[in-house]
Each structure stands twice: as structure tokens, then as C-alpha cells.
Scaffold this active site. Structure first.
Site, PDB file in Angstrom:
ATOM      1  N   ASN A  25      46.098  34.293  42.656  1.00  0.00           N
ATOM      2  CA  ASN A  25      46.630  34.253  41.287  1.00  0.00           C
ATOM      3  C   ASN A  25      48.095  33.806  41.350  1.00  0.00           C
ATOM      4  OD1 ASN A  25      48.090  35.150  38.953  1.00  0.00           O
ATOM      5  ND2 ASN A  25      46.320  36.367  38.355  1.00  0.00           N
ATOM      6  N   HIS A  80      52.782  34.462  38.893  1.00  0.00           N
ATOM      7  CA  HIS A  80      54.179  34.880  39.062  1.00  0.00           C
ATOM      8  C   HIS A  80      55.071  33.802  39.657  1.00  0.00           C
ATOM      9  CE1 HIS A  80      53.305  38.514  37.126  1.00  0.00           C
ATOM     10  NE2 HIS A  80      52.325  38.777  37.960  1.00  0.00           N
ATOM     11  N   HIS A 103      46.365  33.232  34.457  1.00  0.00           N
ATOM     12  CA  HIS A 103      46.157  33.933  33.181  1.00  0.00           C
ATOM     13  C   HIS A 103      47.010  33.259  32.113  1.00  0.00           C
ATOM     14  CE1 HIS A 103      46.186  38.183  31.091  1.00  0.00           C
ATOM     15  NE2 HIS A 103      45.813  37.214  30.275  1.00  0.00           N
ATOM     16  N   ARG A 114      48.379  33.818  28.996  1.00  0.00           N
ATOM     17  CA  ARG A 114      48.573  34.929  28.049  1.00  0.00           C
ATOM     18  C   ARG A 114      48.903  34.407  26.666  1.00  0.00           C
ATOM     19  NH1 ARG A 114      49.496  40.313  28.951  1.00  0.00           N
ATOM     20  NH2 ARG A 114      49.018  40.975  31.053  1.00  0.00           N
ATOM     21  N   ARG A 157      53.892  34.197  28.662  1.00  0.00           N
ATOM     22  CA  ARG A 157      55.034  34.704  29.432  1.00  0.00           C
ATOM     23  C   ARG A 157      55.089  34.106  30.834  1.00  0.00           C
ATOM     24  NH1 ARG A 157      53.264  40.939  30.331  1.00  0.00           N
ATOM     25  NH2 ARG A 157      53.019  40.782  28.092  1.00  0.00           N
ATOM     26  N   GLU A 167      42.009  33.263  33.385  1.00  0.00           N
ATOM     27  CA  GLU A 167      41.941  34.581  32.750  1.00  0.00           C
ATOM     28  C   GLU A 167      42.435  34.445  31.319  1.00  0.00           C
ATOM     29  OE1 GLU A 167      42.926  37.126  36.799  1.00  0.00           O
ATOM     30  OE2 GLU A 167      44.355  37.126  35.139  1.00  0.00           O
ATOM     31  N   THR A 213      48.092  43.519  33.105  1.00  0.00           N
ATOM     32  CA  THR A 213      46.808  43.935  32.547  1.00  0.00           C
ATOM     33  C   THR A 213      46.502  45.353  33.020  1.00  0.00           C
ATOM     34  OG1 THR A 213      46.188  41.635  32.745  1.00  0.00           O
ATOM     35  CG2 THR A 213      44.433  43.171  32.186  1.00  0.00           C
ATOM     36  N   GLU A 271      34.460  41.847  37.323  1.00  0.00           N
ATOM     37  CA  GLU A 271      35.580  42.105  38.231  1.00  0.00           C
ATOM     38  C   GLU A 271      36.059  43.519  37.945  1.00  0.00           C
ATOM     39  OE1 GLU A 271      38.419  39.012  38.940  1.00  0.00           O
ATOM     40  OE2 GLU A 271      40.055  40.434  39.214  1.00  0.00           O
ATOM     41  N   HIS A 297      43.573  43.429  41.205  1.00  0.00           N
ATOM     42  CA  HIS A 297      44.757  44.054  40.609  1.00  0.00           C
ATOM     43  C   HIS A 297      45.423  45.035  41.571  1.00  0.00           C
ATOM     44  CE1 HIS A 297      47.250  44.316  37.004  1.00  0.00           C
ATOM     45  NE2 HIS A 297      47.668  45.415  37.594  1.00  0.00           N
TER      46      HIS A 297
HETATM   47  N1  PXP Z   1      42.361  40.022  38.419  1.00  0.00           N
HETATM   48  C1  PXP Z   1      42.634  40.042  37.095  1.00  0.00           C
HETATM   49  C2  PXP Z   1      41.495  39.973  36.139  1.00  0.00           C
HETATM   50  C3  PXP Z   1      43.966  40.093  36.637  1.00  0.00           C
HETATM   51  O1  PXP Z   1      44.216  40.103  35.299  1.00  0.00           O
HETATM   52  C4  PXP Z   1      45.013  40.096  37.576  1.00  0.00           C
HETATM   53  C5  PXP Z   1      46.438  40.086  37.118  1.00  0.00           C
HETATM   54  O2  PXP Z   1      46.721  41.153  36.335  1.00  0.00           O
HETATM   55  C6  PXP Z   1      44.680  40.075  38.933  1.00  0.00           C
HETATM   56  C7  PXP Z   1      43.349  40.053  39.325  1.00  0.00           C
HETATM   57  C8  PXP Z   1      45.739  40.067  39.986  1.00  0.00           C
HETATM   58  O3  PXP Z   1      46.473  41.233  39.994  1.00  0.00           O
HETATM   59  P1  PXP Z   1      47.763  41.316  40.899  1.00  0.00           P
HETATM   60  O4  PXP Z   1      48.732  40.308  40.384  1.00  0.00           O
HETATM   61  O5  PXP Z   1      48.220  42.715  40.731  1.00  0.00           O
HETATM   62  O6  PXP Z   1      47.343  40.999  42.308  1.00  0.00           O
END
Ligand code: PXP
Length: 251
Positions: free
Chosen positions: A10, A13, A46, A48, A52, A76, A107, A157, A200
């Protein structure tokens, strides 16, 4: 060796850092390219509602990159009509429907598919009919799994945030409780024909126990990998995460 879970990276960031200055650097699409070179099995982003981190044009560029690299893009999104229109236009390989609250930092919980079935089911169906594989980001409970299995979603998930927090707090008993819940939920989901992903708050330290769950087919990890990339570089952070996952499956 048992087959390994796929690692979805992901990249949200990277965009968070870019947006802190409002310019174009660092480019999350360049990050996705590096992640793919480093062995990511998929790219997750994602979009959003408040934009952001990822922006609409990022999603278009990511989709082009992923298509040319033959790597799935997992978009996402919240279950809104605006997001549905964007996803139908973009046609990513996968769409993960997540809950979204503007004031949340990330999330924070799973989607309530049991309560929101009448709203989520038609969105899932429209995405599936448009060629995207739909996943629902849920808490690992029987009610949510059964509700998810009565939509067009092919994947669930499970939200691992509470498990990660329990370990951060040093509460191993609670973490073990969550792990046991994940094991039973993964089995139920799999028996109902759903593919099982987790995500997550996963880190080098806590990913192993989740990756070891036999039904775990994919892990989606962002914040920790991007944060660790500051110290190790993105390629090495991904390689180390993959190593943790491989070790967990080998043992
Ligand atoms: N999976 C989903 C569905 C998410 O929304 C997120 C980000 O919130 C992640 C995985 C990745 O989470 P993290 O950034 O904490 O690794």
C-alpha cells in the site's frame, strides 16, 4: 514449502509525504514502480473522499503502470456513488470496499456488511460486472463473513488493527485471542468460498503469526513498509517483509 501469501504494498503514505508540501515529490507512482521491481505482488491505494493522500490522477497513472507491469492494482474505496463511478471508469483488477469516516486518522474498523448489506451488495455487484474483483474489509466475525458471502464479493480482508494494537500494548493474551479468531474466521470464509486477505498495522514483528494462517492468500501492508523505507530503502523494506512472511510459512 506451502504456497506463500501475496504481498500487496500500500503506497498511500508516499502520497502523504508528497502532499505535506503540495508538490509532486515523492511520486507514489514511482514508489509503486520500485515496489514492483522489489517483488510486490500487487499495489494497493486508497482513494479517500477527502483525497488526503492519493489523488484521482495518481489512480489513473497507477492503473496504467500496473497494467503495463501485469501487476494487479487494488483500489480501496468507500461505498459511495462518487467512488463507484470512479472505480467503474478506472477498472482496477481489484477493489476493496472499506468504511470511511472523515475525522478518522486511518481506517479504524471493518465495514459493517451485516447492517449495510442493501447498500453494499449492489455496489459489489456493479464492480464485479465491470470486471473488478471485489473484496470487503471486515472484522473477523461470523455475522460479517456470512453477510459478505451473500454479496458479489469474492474476497474478504480481515482488519488486523486490533491485533496489532494489542501487541503494541504488550497484551499477548488479547493478541492470541485475535489470532484464534482470525484462524476460525479464515476457515469459515474459505469454506464459504471466499478468498482470505489480511491487513492493517502489520509490521516485521507481528506479520508472521498472521501469514502462518493457512487460508491467508494475501497481505496488504502500507504504513510500516513506507516508514521503514526511510531507514532501509523501499526495496529492502519490502524484501524484509517478504522474508518475514516466507519464514512464517516455512516453519
Ligand atoms: N488493508 C486495508 C483495507 C486498508 O484500508 C489499509 C490501510 O488502512 C491497509 C490494508 C494497510 O494498513 P497499514 O497502512 O496499516 O499497513
Amino acid at each position: 514449502m506451502k504456497s506463500l501469501p501475496r504481498l500487496g504494498v500500500n503506497i498511500d503514505h508516499i502520497a502523504t509525504i508528497r502532499n505535506a508540501r503540495g508538490g509532486e515529490h515523492p511520486d507514489p507512482v514511482a514508489g509503486a514502480y520500485t515496489a514492483i521491481r522489489a517483488g510486490a505482488d500487487g499495489i494497493t491505494a486508497h482513494l479517500r473522499e477527502d483525497r488526503r493522500h492519493m489523488r484521482d490522477d495518481d489512480m489513473v497513472r497507477l492503473q496504467l503502470l500496473c497494467q503495463s507491469e501485469n501487476v494487479p492494482l487494488n483500489m480501496e474505496m468507500a461505498a459511495t456513488s462518487d467512488m463507484l463511478a470512479i472505480a467503474l471508469n478506472l477498472r482496477p483488477k481489484a477493489v476493496c470496499i472499506v468504511p470511511e469516516r472523515r475525522e478518522e486518522r486511518t481506517t479504524e474498523g471493518g465495514l459493517d456488511v451485516a447492517a449495510g448489506h442493501n447498500h453494499i451488495a449492489p455496489i459489489s455487484r456493479a464492480l464485479k460486472e465491470n470486471g473488478s474483483r471485489v473484496s470487503l474489509f471486515i472484522e473477523a466475525t461470523e455475522a460479517q463473513i456470512r453477510a459478505a458471502s451473500s454479496t458479489a464479493a469474492e474476497v474478504v480482508e480481515f482488519h488486523t488493527g486490533a491485533y496489532a494494537h494489542a501487541l503494541d500494548d504488550g497484551d499477548h493474551e488479547k493478541a492470541d485471542f485475535y489470532l484464534e479468531t482470525f484462524r476460525q474466521s479464515a476457515k469459515l470464509a474459505s469454506d464459504l468460498g471466499l478468498e482470505v486477505h489480511f491487513g492493517h498495522g502489520l509490521t516485521f514483528d507481528n506479520v508472521g503469526a498472521v501469514a502462518a494462517i493457512p487460508e491467508c492468500v494475501e497481505l496488504n501492508i502500507g504504513h510500516f513498509i513506507i516508514g521503514e523505507a526511510i531507514f532501509l530503502g523501499l526495496e529492502d523494506a519490502i524484501a524484509e517483509m517478504r522474508h518475514c512472511v516466507t519464514e512464517a510459512r516455512a516453519s
